[in-house]
Structures are given as structure tokens and as C-alpha cells.
Design an enzyme around this catalytic site. Structure first.
Site, PDB file in Angstrom:
ATOM      1  N   GLU A   1      46.117  37.229   1.565  1.00 23.65           N
ATOM      2  CA  GLU A   1      44.963  38.127   1.523  1.00 23.65           C
ATOM      3  C   GLU A   1      44.951  39.036   2.750  1.00 23.65           C
ATOM      4  O   GLU A   1      44.997  38.552   3.880  1.00 23.65           O
ATOM      5  CB  GLU A   1      43.671  37.298   1.462  1.00 23.65           C
ATOM      6  CG  GLU A   1      43.555  36.533   0.144  1.00 23.65           C
ATOM      7  CD  GLU A   1      42.630  35.327   0.226  1.00 23.65           C
ATOM      8  OE1 GLU A   1      41.828  35.247   1.164  1.00 23.65           O
ATOM      9  OE2 GLU A   1      42.738  34.455  -0.660  1.00 23.65           O
TER      10      GLU A   1
ATOM     11  N   GLU B   1      43.482  31.589  -3.735  1.00 20.87           N
ATOM     12  CA  GLU B   1      44.355  30.725  -2.938  1.00 20.87           C
ATOM     13  C   GLU B   1      45.249  29.830  -3.767  1.00 20.87           C
ATOM     14  O   GLU B   1      46.381  29.521  -3.363  1.00 20.87           O
ATOM     15  CB  GLU B   1      43.522  29.872  -1.978  1.00 20.87           C
ATOM     16  CG  GLU B   1      42.938  30.643  -0.795  1.00 20.87           C
ATOM     17  CD  GLU B   1      41.717  31.484  -1.121  1.00 20.87           C
ATOM     18  OE1 GLU B   1      41.174  31.350  -2.243  1.00 20.87           O
ATOM     19  OE2 GLU B   1      41.290  32.284  -0.277  1.00 20.87           O
TER      20      GLU B   1
ATOM     21  N   PHE C   1      42.313  31.057   6.211  1.00 26.24           N
ATOM     22  CA  PHE C   1      41.799  29.995   7.086  1.00 26.24           C
ATOM     23  C   PHE C   1      42.290  28.678   6.509  1.00 26.24           C
ATOM     24  O   PHE C   1      42.285  28.508   5.285  1.00 26.24           O
ATOM     25  CB  PHE C   1      40.260  29.981   7.102  1.00 26.24           C
ATOM     26  CG  PHE C   1      39.637  31.108   7.889  1.00 26.24           C
ATOM     27  CD1 PHE C   1      39.111  30.888   9.158  1.00 26.24           C
ATOM     28  CD2 PHE C   1      39.567  32.381   7.344  1.00 26.24           C
ATOM     29  CE1 PHE C   1      38.524  31.929   9.871  1.00 26.24           C
ATOM     30  CE2 PHE C   1      38.986  33.427   8.059  1.00 26.24           C
ATOM     31  CZ  PHE C   1      38.461  33.201   9.331  1.00 26.24           C
TER      32      PHE C   1
ATOM     33  N   ASP D   1      40.910  26.052   6.190  1.00 23.72           N
ATOM     34  CA  ASP D   1      39.858  25.478   5.355  1.00 23.72           C
ATOM     35  C   ASP D   1      40.053  25.814   3.876  1.00 23.72           C
ATOM     36  O   ASP D   1      39.594  25.083   3.008  1.00 23.72           O
ATOM     37  CB  ASP D   1      38.499  26.034   5.790  1.00 23.72           C
ATOM     38  CG  ASP D   1      38.307  25.933   7.293  1.00 23.72           C
ATOM     39  OD1 ASP D   1      37.516  25.095   7.731  1.00 23.72           O
ATOM     40  OD2 ASP D   1      38.974  26.685   8.046  1.00 23.72           O
ATOM     41  N   PHE D   2      40.713  26.916   3.588  1.00 26.40           N
ATOM     42  CA  PHE D   2      40.845  27.347   2.195  1.00 26.40           C
ATOM     43  C   PHE D   2      42.118  26.814   1.550  1.00 26.40           C
ATOM     44  O   PHE D   2      42.368  27.075   0.370  1.00 26.40           O
ATOM     45  CB  PHE D   2      40.747  28.870   2.083  1.00 26.40           C
ATOM     46  CG  PHE D   2      39.572  29.438   2.813  1.00 26.40           C
ATOM     47  CD1 PHE D   2      38.371  28.741   2.866  1.00 26.40           C
ATOM     48  CD2 PHE D   2      39.649  30.655   3.471  1.00 26.40           C
ATOM     49  CE1 PHE D   2      37.284  29.241   3.567  1.00 26.40           C
ATOM     50  CE2 PHE D   2      38.564  31.163   4.172  1.00 26.40           C
ATOM     51  CZ  PHE D   2      37.383  30.466   4.217  1.00 26.40           C
TER      52      PHE D   2
ATOM     53  N   HIS E   1      35.073  27.279   8.322  1.00 26.59           N
ATOM     54  CA  HIS E   1      36.107  28.175   8.857  1.00 26.59           C
ATOM     55  C   HIS E   1      36.725  27.635  10.140  1.00 26.59           C
ATOM     56  O   HIS E   1      37.223  28.417  10.956  1.00 26.59           O
ATOM     57  CB  HIS E   1      35.519  29.550   9.198  1.00 26.59           C
ATOM     58  CG  HIS E   1      35.240  30.437   8.038  1.00 26.59           C
ATOM     59  ND1 HIS E   1      34.169  30.271   7.210  1.00 26.59           N
ATOM     60  CD2 HIS E   1      35.904  31.523   7.551  1.00 26.59           C
ATOM     61  CE1 HIS E   1      34.169  31.217   6.287  1.00 26.59           C
ATOM     62  NE2 HIS E   1      35.212  31.993   6.463  1.00 26.59           N
TER      63      HIS E   1
HETATM   64  C1  LIG Z   1      38.118  31.049  -0.295  1.00 23.31           C
HETATM   65  C2  LIG Z   1      38.054  32.117   0.709  1.00 23.31           C
HETATM   66  N1  LIG Z   1      39.092  32.954   0.838  1.00 23.31           N
HETATM   67  C3  LIG Z   1      39.048  33.945   1.751  1.00 23.31           C
HETATM   68  C4  LIG Z   1      37.973  34.107   2.573  1.00 23.31           C
HETATM   69  C5  LIG Z   1      37.926  35.216   3.624  1.00 23.31           C
HETATM   70  N2  LIG Z   1      36.999  36.241   3.157  1.00 23.31           N
HETATM   71  C6  LIG Z   1      35.698  36.228   3.497  1.00 23.31           C
HETATM   72  S1  LIG Z   1      34.818  37.394   2.709  1.00 23.31           S
HETATM   73  C7  LIG Z   1      36.194  37.973   1.912  1.00 23.31           C
HETATM   74  C8  LIG Z   1      36.065  39.111   0.968  1.00 23.31           C
HETATM   75  C9  LIG Z   1      35.170  38.760  -0.164  1.00 23.31           C
HETATM   76  O1  LIG Z   1      35.126  39.822  -1.051  1.00 23.31           O
HETATM   77  P1  LIG Z   1      33.954  39.937  -2.100  1.00 23.31           P
HETATM   78  O2  LIG Z   1      33.871  38.680  -2.889  1.00 23.31           O
HETATM   79  O3  LIG Z   1      34.170  41.181  -2.853  1.00 23.31           O
HETATM   80  O4  LIG Z   1      32.637  40.001  -1.223  1.00 23.31           O
HETATM   81  P2  LIG Z   1      32.246  41.124  -0.162  1.00 23.31           P
HETATM   82  O5  LIG Z   1      32.770  40.665   1.156  1.00 23.31           O
HETATM   83  O6  LIG Z   1      32.828  42.412  -0.589  1.00 23.31           O
HETATM   84  O7  LIG Z   1      30.752  41.146  -0.165  1.00 23.31           O
HETATM   85  C10 LIG Z   1      37.307  37.234   2.274  1.00 23.31           C
HETATM   86  C11 LIG Z   1      38.661  37.468   1.768  1.00 23.31           C
HETATM   87  C12 LIG Z   1      36.912  33.193   2.419  1.00 23.31           C
HETATM   88  N3  LIG Z   1      35.834  33.244   3.191  1.00 23.31           N
HETATM   89  N4  LIG Z   1      36.978  32.231   1.459  1.00 23.31           N
END
Ligand SMILES: Cc1ncc(C[n+]2csc(CCOP(=O)(O)OP(=O)(O)O)c2C)c(N)n1
Ligand SMILES: Cc1ncc(C[n+]2csc(CCOP(=O)(O)OP(=O)(O)O)c2C)c(N)n1
Ligand SMILES: [Mg+2]
Ligand SMILES: [Mg+2]
Lengths: 326, 318, 326, 318
Positions: free
Chosen positions: C29, C60, C83, C85-86, C129
């Protein structure tokens, strides 16, 4: 005293709790009409109906996630993951959600759910259907982990687990499902976190749980003949662990062996060894605490290989002799 | 509250959300707060109006970008700000922070640091409502990026076959972190996915508070009647970076400027004036009040004690 | 000698391997244009293009699953989970697929993939995290697990991991990303499974890895003043573990402490304690082997609480004094 | 092989699959084999004809119910039977068994004991083909039940956005273990899910070998040309229980009888005769030969050595 199987004991525990508390319900793959992959829930669909015995699609992440969501809003779900190997798909729900909600939210949530999962090898189902992964869950603050070795323990502990206000990983033993044992007819519960001394002895303490308890007891019986007296301690609950009972015993015997089916490296045996070594029992140790555990391999299909992957009675005896000969 | 009062309250909460986040953004820019945060500036209509369309007793699961959502649900700004500053008086006693604001009793089942982490929880919460016949429903917030997690698929399918009272509310801001929707899925509208589970799906202009409010109201009625879940795609946009450290290399300034023109607060204000629900003065007063309340919240938080170190070991088990 | 950061060292390792071997590619990602959540892959998209630096959706399970599938068919993917955690979402792909394919298929497959995952607390990102979950992976036969504590180790080990024919979980330390260290300009690799003695000493052996190495070294430097000479061993690779180096040292010092950031219960510390206790070093032990590890709690948000959840230099010193005073 | 030869080969393999499984079923009923197995009797057209429509160098990921699939891909029956009996001469040296038959070199990336476990692997394998420009494609088998796993969702989405050469081939036998399709999803046709990822989807009569063959051929062409993945739903039925221990309480005898009338082998035989591709005698000979070959495989397996205990510790790491 009546004897029932490990599977029946589990079924009784769930049925009694469901009769007692309408917030308790079951969910999982094929737990309904089919009665569960191992027949554990047979008849429960008929008694409790489809609202309380809920067949799910093959969707382990949401089985555990929905259980957490139901629990945090007032239900007491008992969710089943058909094989412990498939908790791999539910880890986020269990570890990042269920286990942490209470803490993350400053103690303002409780998540009273039980996740039942049949573990262990010996059924010829090979590498993806035979694992014993309890060590993972023991490493997650917020989860409790229970692994009963007898029908009575299974029943008493499952009832406690269902009444517990925390997420409990309840590790069932596939190979024990059909084993019988004495289980009281009257209601009883066994508190979480209390070890059971399955056999009294004076020379060596063996700490074991789950399916291995049987092999250890059989080794202990054999060795009695050789004049070696073994105390067998089954913690039953891995988290929280009843350190006192273990330490007390090791102080008495001065020698300890830990036995589990899970692969050795990174297994919960290391925790038990360390707990002993960190305690006052260290000064009483006449020999190193040994671990007898599954070989560090995925479980193979061939029955002879499969057997060889798991501690045998002979290996257990050998370890006892080793610690005795120091 | 009648509909008009609701609209006023909604405007108030949208302004609180905006002011709250401007303050938080200010704190972060100055390194005055620990950790990271995900701001929803530009998405206030989506987060607030959707919650306002629920009954107070309904439930939500919130996300990492959840400030507008939980303010929409109705929250104590003091406790929220205190949580952001990690104080003992915060919603989570300082243990949760921005990504974990929760208020279980009030029906906020928690923001979630895991993208897609709330899907299963929402479904389970909806199951509780069905089993206990409470008449309550659950609104599950998630982003466009989250719609690609396996948890989305499993949760919506389960909710559908069990006809659970849950609204899956997608805040499509066109990016999952740096990844544009056009690259992270091969469909234009996320709502298309509703069909894969045999449930109704609706698109709504997420910058139009009234439209969001109406659509969620309608969906809530459907869902509450026992017909099963609904998917709503609310198209909106985040003005700021994904989190505190984001150079915005993946999108153009022009795009951001275009969207800023569609400010949900300005738009809703214009509506309220036009419909004569508010006068200019009243609207100004609301905005001012929101700012003041946030200042008060900051003061409250600043004056609040740090959690004692001893609390570290508390709250792991019930 | 030049100094670069831990993040730069990781980037160099990947870039060099990608220039050397066209089968190596990245996926994860925001690893592309964005340069990774922690900036580790900055500039790589520009050099290698979008075919070899692949941004994925937030998925993931398939990130890890596709890495396994690409690996078994001839590529050498380096996948990132943003992370650690994921990895909870990727466990089936990692544990039931990648780790087991070779064994299940009778040795007829190889799965040369690396899964990079930033671990650890200290960034104020709270419970979901901040975890250090390496112990889980160490408990899975078929996986290798690497956890470097310096830029040079990170570079040399990552290059080895990429060239290794097995799935390797590469645990990166968020708090180290910006720390600088000497890293040779000329190409080098560090073999997996070889511990590094980070400091020579004679009184106590401390075994540690990852972020904790710094605290341990600082404790060791402090204690030198008190006349206590500490040997610091960083296994660097947790599986396979370089038991020899550890055991040799403990035989010499007679005292050992294990330090890690991961929560104590069920952590990899237990494995190291057991490995020492099972070895000939047991007879040389003048004190129990102690574990200093993360508190058994989810990581809290408040910075002071967060710090308190992780071993401090003071705690490490205290443990050393404890084993010295026996 | 020209088309006619292919059809004949296909009939041969379908018969091998049937005979193989009848033998295995016999073994299990008598407790002569360890473990469990999932038989695909009744689904041979689906498993075999789909693979026959691929080029020999193409790849597949197989499932727990994979015997027809891997026989369709072309396999050494001796080594397969030996694996089932856990012998050293088996494909996996006795370490895999029925649920893990694999032949990486020949493009069979392995059966999978995890429902949905093959989705990610197939996508990754397809990525290899794209990156290496091999011109090969991947066919990913999965069941109707597996279509509810999160892994399905993530994998199809990724394959779609990356335009990977993979055919997602769903063997919809209307049950995931005991759970009927009508209860485990809220849509009639799984193919509907293709739209959620912006890819083409087709339904095919999974008991009609020729139809399966043609549809997969067509899909293979599309996929091979670089246009991205395709979803095919092959509707079929398993005659026997889910695994060795299944009392079939969740379906009616009548339903089973109805489907048995649609036997894919009989149907294909009739086609081959009608089209004068085979004479009655030739068809009989093929059937006989299949049975014989299975007997030979059993003999081979029986005469094969057990894996030495020492091999237990081998093959964990490369
Ligand atoms: C399972 C997981 N993968 C990756 C992340 C890192 N991460 C946090 S927010 C985000 C983007 C999320 O996109 P979206 O669902 O469109 O929500 P937005 O941030 O645009 O509100 C990512 C990749 C995470 N927190 N959890
Ligand atoms: C992840 C996972 N969950 C559950 C199981 C147990 N299980 C094995 S096969 C099966 C049913 C699969 O249904 P479907 O995908 O329709 O394939 P079919 O068996 O009908 O061919 C189940 C539940 C499993 N092997 N893996
Ligand atoms: Mg988004
Ligand atoms: Mg099926």
C-alpha cells in the site's frame, strides 16, 4: 458417576448456558442442522432454533468480528471456527478488535465472547487442518486462553468462559472429542486460571495441557513402576496462568518437564519454562526444565509421519529420565 | 427535535467538527500532540448529517477519519479533546487517542485504526439489535479504500443473508491514502457492489448535508423495518493530507481547489438562509459558538490531568 | 565511513537487489509515488517504474497471498504490510500458504518472498498500530524471521532475505527508520541465522534485538561505570536462531537477561530462555535468566503510558543488578 | 491435439476422475485411508473440461475438492494415488494427501485445504505471467462457499485493477458444506459478483463438458489477450457427501436423484456418439481403460514404500 464424551461435555456446557441466559447464542459454519463438523452441536439447532444456533457462510473474519460486535453490545456469543488453522483469517477481529476494545476505550467496553476452535493433529488432515496455535493467542493481552484435557474440564471451563466478560479462546482437542470421562450430573463450573493436579508425585513435575495430558499420564503410570513419581499439572487455562500451583510443585520436586503438542519453537512451553525460571523455584531446580513438544514442521499427511511430529510417550519418558539423571 | 431544529443542530455540529479539526491540525503542525490524526475537513456533511438522520439511540461504528462522525453522533467535546490530548478525562482515559474515540453507552462503538475493522463489529452490533428486538439500527462508516478489504465483503454478505439492521455508509473521498479510486477499483461507483450482496445501494452527494440527511433517513426506515442492510455511497473529498505527514504528491492543487469550492459548510449555510431556517446573524452566532466551544474544550483538556502511570496496567481485562 | 539511516539502508538493499535481479519487485500500500507510509521506498517508483513498484489496494490478505503466488512461480516479491499489526489480515496467506507450500508439496516448491512490516510502539499511534508480533511468526515452521537493529544489519540482512528461497518475515523498527549508522558503501550481505555480538563483556549476557538493542547498549555503557561488564548479543535473525553464539556467551558469563519490546507473556524471550536452559549453559548459570519485555497490555496512546509499556534503560539495569546479586 | 482428440482425451480424463474417486470412496468407506477427502463425483465436466480448455503450459490453483480438476490438468495417476495413500512415491512424498495434490512444474499450483486459500496464489501466479510476459494464464478454482471469503473479494479486485491473466472459475455446486447457496448468499447467480469488480462474468452449465470447454476457451482468449480477469460460474452438483462423514441431512434424496440424472459423463458420452467422435465400442473401451488405469495406480501405490520417518524433518526450508 456417569461418563460422557468431551464433545458431549462441551455441548452440555453450551446448552445449559443457553437455557440459563438468553444472551448466549452460537454461530459458526455448519453448527446448525449439520451439528458441527465434529458433531459437537448436534441437536442444539433442534432445541434452540435457528435464531440462537446460527449457521454462517464461510467467512471466518466476520464470524469473529460479528461475535465481537454482538458481545460489546450485550450478547454472549459462542462462535466456532471450524479448525483452529482458520483462525488465521479471523486474527484482526480477535487480536485488534475483540482483545483491545476494552483497553483502547479506557475500560468502558466489555467483550464477553467465546471463540471455540478444534486444534491438533492426528486426523490425517495434514498441514492446514492440524495446527495448535494457542501460543499466538497467549501473546495477546486482552484474550484469555483455555485448553481443557478432559470432558469434565471442558464442561466446567466452557461454562466459565461463557460467563466471563472477556474474549476467551477456547481450544478444543479434535482427538479428544470422542473420549469419555466422568462428568458430574449436577451443575458445576471450573474457574478460569486454576490449574489441576492430574496426578500427585514427588520426583518430577510435568506441566502439560490438552491432548498431551493423556500421554503424560500414561508415561507417569509407566514410570511409577520404575520408581519415579511424577506430578502432572494441567494448567487448563493458559492465560491467565496459575503460576502458583506450578511453582509450588517444582519447588517440591526440583525437576520439571513441559509437554505440548504445538511445535516447539516459539511455543507456550517457553513461557512456562521462563515462569519457573523467574520464580523462587529456580533455586530448587536440580536439572534444567525441558520442553517436549511438536517437531518444528508442518503436520504431514502420512499417518506414521504425522504421529512422529507429535511427542510420544517414549519421548516424554526419556525427558523424565534425563532430568532424573542429573 | 423537529426537522428544523435538527437542521440547526446539524449546522452546529458541522461547525464544531470543522473547528475541532482546525484546532487539532494546528496542534499537530506545531508538534503539540503526539501521534497522528486523520482529518475530515471537507467531509463534515457526510459524517455529521448521516448521524443526525439516526435516532439518538441508534449505533455507529466510526473510522480512523472519525471526528465529524462522532461529533455528528453527539459527543462531549471536552472529553473528546481531552482524549486527543491523551488526558485522563478523555473518553478513553487517554489510552485511545484520535483513532479510538468511543462512547459505547451513547452508541458510538468506536473509531477504528484498522481500515475495515469496523465492518464485523457493526454487523455483530446489528445482530444484537435483531436478537433483542430493540428497534435500533447500526450505521457503519467506512472509506472507499476500505471497500477493498475482505472484511467488507464478508460483513455485507452476512448482514444481507441475516437481514440485519445496518447501513453501510461509505465515505468515498476518492482516495485510499495515496491511491485514487480509479486505480484501486475497476468500477466507477462503489454502490455497484451492493448488487453483489442483493441489497439496495444509493449514491448521495456527500457535500450536501440535506441530501445526506434525507438519504440516510430513508435508508434507516428501510433497515429498521427488518428488510436488511443498505449500502450508501457518499461522494465527498478530504481537503487536507491523509494524515499529518502527507505531501499530497498524488493529487493536484487544482483538484483540491475545485473541491474546496464545494465546501459543505458554506453550502449548508446557504441552504439554511435560503429556507429561512437561520438568519445571517444566527448562522454567524452558531459558527462563533462552535469556535468558542472548541476553545473551551481545549481549556478543559489542558487543565485535565495526565493519566497516572499506574493506569497502564488497568483495563486489560474486565 | 558513511552514515545513512535505517530507512535508507533498507531502500538501498531493495534497490540493489532490484538492479541485480529482475525477478525482484515491490508491492504494498502506497509504496509507489507516495514512497511508503514511512518514506522507505521514496524514489524507487521513479527509478523502477510502476510495474516493479506496485501500489496495491488496501487488501492485506491478497498482498501476502499474491506475493506467495508470484514467488512460487518464479518471482522474488518484496511485499510490504504497512504496519505489522495488519499482518493479522494476512495470516492465512503467510502461515497456511507461504510457509507450508514447500512442505505440503513434498519439497517441490519454493517460495522466495519477503514480507516487510514496520513494528513497534513509540509513535503515539496506540493499540492497533504499535505491536511487535514477531513471536507469532517464529512459531510457524517454514517461515524465517529477521529483526535488524542497525542500518547496516538492515541492509545486509534484507539483501540475504531477498536472495533466500524461503518466505522471510522482515520486521522493521519504526522508531529506527531515521536513526543513522555506518553502512559500508561497497556491496555486502549478512547471512541469515548469524548473531552479532554488539558489545563484548564478561559478567552478564544480554540477548536483545530490534529497537531494544539501543537501550541495552546504553544500559551496558552506563554499567561499565559501575564495574559491570555486559556482553550484548543481537541474534538479528530470530528464526533460524544462532543458539551457539548465545550459549557460548552465557557459558562465559554465567548470567543472562533477554530483552524485547514485544509483550512478555508468550514472547520470543521465552524461547531464548528455554534455549539457554536446555543447553550445556544451564550448568554455568549463576542466576536465573530474566526477561525484560513489554508490559502485558495493548499499547496506550498517552505518551507517558506508552513509554511505560516498553522496557526502559532503568529496568534493564535493574535486571542486570538482580542477576549480578545472586 | 485437434479439437476431436481433445474431446476424446476429455472423456478419458472424466472417466479417470470418476473411477479414481469411486476407488477412493471405497477405500474410505472401509477405513483403508487415513484422513478425509472431498469427492467431486458429479462435477467431472466442470473440473476436467475447464482444464482441457487451457494450454498445457497454463496454470491452475485447485481446491479441497480437486481430484477432477487435477486429473483434468493432466496428471500421473500413479503418483496421485500414491499420494492419497500417503506413499513416498506420491506427488508430495506422502506429506500432502488428498487436499494438497500439487505438481508445480506441470502448472498445478496445488489443491488447498483452506477454502479461498488459492485466490491470492492464483493472482500472484498471474502477476508472474504478466511481469515475465510468458503468455500463460491461470485458472483459479473455487466453490460457491468460497465466494464468501474475504480472500475472494481482495483477489478478484486486485486481478481486475492490474488486468491479470486469470480466470476465476467457480464450481457452484449449490452447497458450502451443509449450507445451501440460497442461505449463504442473497443472490441467485454468483456471476453477479463479477460486476462488483468491473470484469466480465459468464454462467455455464457445469454438467455439460462441451459447454464448459467452449466457455473457458473463450474466456482464456480474452484473458490471454491482456484484458484482465474473467469470472465463470459453473453450475453443477456433488452427488456424494461433503466429506467422508456427512449424513446429507441438509438436502433431500430427491434433489440428489434429480442431479444424478444429469450425469456429466453420460451426457458427454451421448454427445460424442451423436457427433460420431466415438463409437459405442470406443467409448466403452475408454471407460474400461480408465478403470484399469486406476487399478494399476492402486497397485502402484500399494507397492510403493512408506516415506521414511527421517523425511519428517525434511522439506521445511529450501
Ligand atoms: C488494515 C489497514 N491497512 C492499512 C492501514 C493504513 N491506512 C490508514 S487509513 C488508510 C486509507 C484508508 O482509505 P479509505 O478507506 O478510503 O479512508 P480515508 O482515509 O480516505 O477516509 C490506510 C491505507 C490501516 N490503518 N489499516
Ligand atoms: C477457511 C476454511 N473454512 C472452512 C473450511 C472447512 N470446509 C472445507 S470445504 C468447506 C465447504 C466449501 O464449500 P465450497 O467452497 O462451496 O466448495 P465445495 O466443498 O462445495 O466444493 C468447508 C466449510 C475450510 N477448509 N477452510
Ligand atoms: Mg478514502
Ligand atoms: Mg460448494
Amino acid at each position: 458417576m456417569r461418563e460422557i464424551t468431551y464433545a458431549e461435555a462441551i455441548r452440555e456446557a453450551m446448552s445449559e448456558e443457553m437455557r440459563r441466559d438468553e444472551n448466549v447464542f452460537l454461530m459458526g459454519e455448519d453448527v446448525g442442522l449439520y451439528g458441527g463438523a465434529f458433531g459437537v452441536t448436534v441437536g442444539m439447532f433442534e432445541e434452540f432454533g435457528e435464531e440462537r444456533v446460527r449457521d454462517t457462510p464461510i467467512s471466518e473474519a466476520v464470524i469473529a468480528g460479528a461475535a465481537a460486535g454482538a458481545a460489546v453490545t450485550g450478547m454472549r456469543p459462542v462462535a466456532e471456527i471450524m479448525f483452529m488453522d482458520f483462525t488465521t483469517i479471523a486474527m484482526d477481529s480477535l487480536v485488534n478488535q475483540a482483545a483491545k476494545m476494552r483497553y483502547m476505550f479506557g475500560g468502558k467496553a466489555k467483550v464477553p465472547m467465546v471463540l471455540r476452535c478444534p486444534a491438533g493433529s492426528g486426523t490425517g488432515a495434514a498441514a492446514q487442518h492440524s495446527q495448535s496455535l494457542e501460543a499466538w493467542f497467549c501473546h495477546v493481552p486482552g484474550l484469555k486462553v483455555v485448553a481443557p484435557s478432559t470432558p469434565a474440564d471442558a464442561k466446567g471451563l466452557l461454562k466459565s468462559a461463557i460467563r466471563d466478560d472477556n474474549p476467551v479462546i477456547f481450544v478444543e482437542q479434535k482427538l479428544l472429542y470422542r473420549k469419555k470421562g466422568i462428568v458430574p450430573e449436577e451443575e458445576f463450573i471450573i474457574p478460569l486460571g486454576k490449574a489441576d493436579i492430574k496426578r500427585k508425585g514427588t520426583d518430577v513435575t510435568i506441566i502439560t495441557y490438552g491432548r498431551m495430558a493423556e500421554s503424560v499420564l500414561s508415561a507417569a503410570a509407566d514410570m511409577e513402576q520404575e520408581g519415579i513419581s511424577i506430578e502432572v499439572i494441567d494448567p487448563r487455562t493458559l492465560v491467565p496462568l496459575d503460576r502458583e500451583t506450578i511453582i509450588e510443585s517444582v519447588i517440591k520436586t526440583g525437576r520439571a518437564v513441559v509437554v505440548h503438542e504445538a511445535v516447539k519453537t516459539g511455543g507456550y512451553g517457553g513461557e512456562i519454562v521462563s515462569a519457573i525460571s523467574e520464580s523462587e523455584a529456580f533455586d530448587y531446580l536440580d536439572a534444567p526444565v525441558l520442553r517436549i513438544a511438536g517437531k518444528d514442521v508442518p503436520i504431514p499427511y502420512n499417518p506414521e509421519l504425522e504421529k512422529a511430529a507429535v511427542p510420544s510417550v517414549a519421548e516424554i519418558k526419556e525427558a523424565v529420565r534425563k532430568v532424573m539423571n542429573r | 427535535m423537529d426537522e428544523k431544529e435538527k437542521m440547526v443542530e446539524m449546522y452546529k455540529r458541522m461547525n464544531e467538527a470543522r473547528s475541532f479539526e482546525e484546532k487539532v491540525s494546528f496542534f499537530f503542525a506545531r508538534g503539540m500532540v503526539h501521534g497522528t490524526t486523520h482529518l475530515s475537513v471537507g467531509e463534515e456533511a457526510s459524517g455529521v448529517a448521516s448521524c443526525m438522520a439516526l435516532e439518538a439511540y441508534d449505533l455507529i461504528t466510526s473510522t480512523h477519519r472519525g471526528h465529524s462522525q462522532v461529533i455528528g453522533k453527539g459527543i462531549d467535546l471536552n472529553k473528546m479533546m481531552a482524549e486527543l490530548l491523551g488526558k485522563a478525562t478523555g473518553y478513553c482515559k487517554g489510552k485511545g487517542g484520535s483513532m479510538h474515540i468511543a462512547d459505547i453507552k451513547a452508541g458510538n462503538l468506536g473509531a477504528n485504526g484498522v481500515v475495515g475493522g469496523g465492518h464485523g463489529i457493526a454487523v455483530g452490533a446489528a445482530l444484537t439489535q435483531k436478537l433483542k428486538k430493540t428497534g435500533k439500527i447500526v450505521l457503519c462508516f467506512f472509506g472507499d479504500g476500505a471497500a477493498n478489504e475482505g472484511s467488507f465483503h464478508e460483513a455485507v454478505n452476512l448482514a444481507s443473508i441475516w437481514r440485519l439492521p445496518v447501513i453501510f455508509f461509505c465515505e468515498n473521498n476518492f482516495y485510499g491514502m495515496s491511491m485514487p479510486l480509479s486505480k484501486h477499483m475497476n468500477i466507477k461507483d462503489i454502490v455497484k457492489r451492493a448488487e453483489a450482496y442483493g441489497i439496495p445501494g444509493y449514491i448521495v452527494d456527500g457535500n450536501d448535508a440535506v441530501a445526506v440527511y434525507r438519504k440516510v433517513k430513508e435508508a434507516a426506515e428501510y433497515v429498521r423495518s427488518g428488510k436488511g442492510p443498505v449500502l450508501i455511497e457518499s461522494k465527498t473529498y478530504r481537503w487536507l493530507g491523509h494524515s499529518k505527514s502527507d505531501a499530497n504528491v498524488y493529487r493536484t492543487k487544482e483538484e483540491i481547489v475545485e473541491w474546496k469550492k464545494k465546501c459543505p459548510l458554506k453550502r449548508f449555510r446557504a441552504y439554511l438562509l435560503k429556507e429561512e431556517i437561520l438568519t445571517e446573524e444566527e448562522a454567524d452566532a452558531i459558527e462563533r459558538k462552535a469556535k468558542e466551544d472548541i476553545e473551551k474544550a481545549v481549556e478543559y483538556a489542558n487543565n485535565s490531568p495526565e493519566p497516572p502511570i499506574g493506569t497502564l496496567l488497568e483495563d486489560v481485562y474486565a
